[in-house]
Motif scaffolding. Structure first.
Motif, mmCIF file in Angstrom:
data_model
loop_
_atom_site.group_PDB
_atom_site.id
_atom_site.type_symbol
_atom_site.label_atom_id
_atom_site.label_comp_id
_atom_site.label_asym_id
_atom_site.label_seq_id
_atom_site.Cartn_x
_atom_site.Cartn_y
_atom_site.Cartn_z
ATOM 1 N N ARG A 134 0.827 -1.203 0.000
ATOM 2 C CA ARG A 134 0.000 0.000 0.000
ATOM 3 C C ARG A 134 0.861 1.252 0.000
ATOM 4 O O ARG A 134 0.522 2.247 -0.649
ATOM 5 N N ASN A 135 1.998 1.250 0.688
ATOM 6 C CA ASN A 135 2.905 2.396 0.635
ATOM 7 C C ASN A 135 3.600 2.487 -0.714
ATOM 8 O O ASN A 135 3.868 3.587 -1.192
ATOM 9 N N TRP A 136 3.909 1.365 -1.314
ATOM 10 C CA TRP A 136 4.499 1.381 -2.658
ATOM 11 C C TRP A 136 3.544 2.073 -3.624
ATOM 12 O O TRP A 136 3.944 2.881 -4.442
ATOM 13 N N ASN A 137 2.279 1.803 -3.473
ATOM 14 C CA ASN A 137 1.266 2.374 -4.353
ATOM 15 C C ASN A 137 0.901 3.810 -3.981
ATOM 16 O O ASN A 137 0.705 4.639 -4.866
ATOM 17 N N GLY A 138 0.839 4.115 -2.695
ATOM 18 C CA GLY A 138 0.295 5.398 -2.279
ATOM 19 C C GLY A 138 1.233 6.348 -1.575
ATOM 20 O O GLY A 138 0.811 7.376 -1.076
ATOM 21 N N GLY A 139 2.506 6.020 -1.510
ATOM 22 C CA GLY A 139 3.458 6.908 -0.872
ATOM 23 C C GLY A 139 3.644 6.611 0.610
ATOM 24 O O GLY A 139 3.108 5.630 1.130
ATOM 25 N N PRO A 140 4.382 7.481 1.302
ATOM 26 C CA PRO A 140 4.759 7.233 2.691
ATOM 27 C C PRO A 140 3.601 6.939 3.643
ATOM 28 O O PRO A 140 3.761 6.191 4.588
ATOM 29 N N ARG A 141 2.463 7.509 3.416
ATOM 30 C CA ARG A 141 1.296 7.233 4.259
ATOM 31 C C ARG A 141 0.226 6.466 3.478
ATOM 32 O O ARG A 141 -0.958 6.511 3.804
ATOM 33 N N GLY A 142 0.670 5.754 2.468
ATOM 34 C CA GLY A 142 -0.245 5.030 1.593
ATOM 35 C C GLY A 142 -1.128 4.036 2.300
ATOM 36 O O GLY A 142 -2.277 3.827 1.921
ATOM 37 N N TYR A 143 -0.591 3.420 3.351
ATOM 38 C CA TYR A 143 -1.382 2.416 4.064
ATOM 39 C C TYR A 143 -2.591 3.032 4.763
ATOM 40 O O TYR A 143 -3.509 2.322 5.156
ATOM 41 N N LYS A 144 -2.619 4.364 4.901
ATOM 42 C CA LYS A 144 -3.753 5.050 5.528
ATOM 43 C C LYS A 144 -4.771 5.548 4.500
ATOM 44 O O LYS A 144 -5.844 6.000 4.875
ATOM 45 N N LYS A 145 -4.425 5.470 3.228
ATOM 46 C CA LYS A 145 -5.291 6.019 2.181
ATOM 47 C C LYS A 145 -6.284 4.962 1.701
ATOM 48 O O LYS A 145 -5.884 3.859 1.325
ATOM 49 N N PRO A 146 -7.568 5.307 1.704
ATOM 50 C CA PRO A 146 -8.586 4.344 1.265
ATOM 51 C C PRO A 146 -8.349 3.803 -0.149
ATOM 52 O O PRO A 146 -8.617 2.637 -0.418
ATOM 53 N N ARG A 147 -7.808 4.627 -1.046
ATOM 54 C CA ARG A 147 -7.617 4.167 -2.427
ATOM 55 C C ARG A 147 -6.600 3.040 -2.537
ATOM 56 O O ARG A 147 -6.635 2.254 -3.481
ATOM 57 N N THR A 148 -5.702 2.913 -1.554
ATOM 58 C CA THR A 148 -4.721 1.831 -1.627
ATOM 59 C C THR A 148 -5.298 0.501 -1.148
ATOM 60 O O THR A 148 -4.670 -0.537 -1.340
ATOM 61 N N GLU A 149 -6.467 0.535 -0.553
ATOM 62 C CA GLU A 149 -7.141 -0.716 -0.184
ATOM 63 C C GLU A 149 -7.471 -1.521 -1.442
ATOM 64 O O GLU A 149 -7.327 -2.742 -1.464
ATOM 65 N N GLU A 150 -7.907 -0.833 -2.482
ATOM 66 C CA GLU A 150 -8.212 -1.492 -3.756
ATOM 67 C C GLU A 150 -6.944 -2.087 -4.363
ATOM 68 O O GLU A 150 -6.959 -3.189 -4.904
ATOM 69 N N TYR A 151 -5.843 -1.358 -4.269
ATOM 70 C CA TYR A 151 -4.562 -1.857 -4.783
ATOM 71 C C TYR A 151 -4.166 -3.134 -4.049
ATOM 72 O O TYR A 151 -3.800 -4.132 -4.671
ATOM 73 N N TRP A 152 -4.240 -3.107 -2.712
ATOM 74 C CA TRP A 152 -3.900 -4.298 -1.936
ATOM 75 C C TRP A 152 -4.818 -5.460 -2.300
ATOM 76 O O TRP A 152 -4.371 -6.609 -2.373
#
Length: 163
Positions: A134-152
């Protein structure tokens, strides 16, 4: 853990994966990981995480160009942006290494994987594979971003079906 034999000698998963990746055409490299996995439907190693990310990002295409709507697109099998190359080079400099990556290295599968591993070692030594992805996809705080849930979810679905 999967144990492999190469010409009668045991080899590590990483060594076997490197041999497979070096001798396999780009599209087939991700599929090759499937052959050595234990097919348990989850990600058990960083190598498997990388294989799943490569599949989601580019389906294994080292020449892939993504995010063309942005000023600077992402490039390569792991869809690396220039800011990540700069960050990896900063990590290397801080660690005392003289090694540096160039923007063109994003099109090289092995160098892209090396950049991912340098980044992951620096920031995700104790992180879950989900947080890494999720951080790879969304940056340093990517794991907190709802849009990275779809990526995961995409990474996980690939793992469930193929790893």
């Amino acid at each position: 853990m999967v144990s492999m034999m190469l010409m009668g000698s045991p080899v590590s998963e990483t060594a076997e994966l490197n041999l497979v990746l070096e001798s396999t055409p780009p599209r087939e490299a991700v599929e090759a990981v499937q052959l050595e996995s234990n097919k348990n439907g989850r990600i058990d190693s960083r190598d498997e995480l990388i294989a799943a990310i490569i599949h989601v990002e580019s389906t294994g295409n080292s020449d892939a160009v993504g995010d063309t709507h942005l000023d600077v697109p992402s490039i390569g099998c792991m869809q690396i942006r220039p800011i990540m190359v700069r960050e990896v080079n900063r990590i290397l400099k801080k660690s005392g290494s003289e090694r540096r990556f160039k923007l063109k290295d994003r099109k090289d599968r092995d160098k892209s994987i090396q950049m991912f591993n340098i980044w992951a070692d620096a920031y995700h030594g104790d992180s879950s594979f989900e947080k890494m992805a999720r951080n790879w996809n969304g940056g340093p705080r990517g794991y907190k971003k709802p849009r990275t849930e779809e990526y995961w979810a995409k990474v996980s679905v690939y793992a469930e079906a193929n790893l």
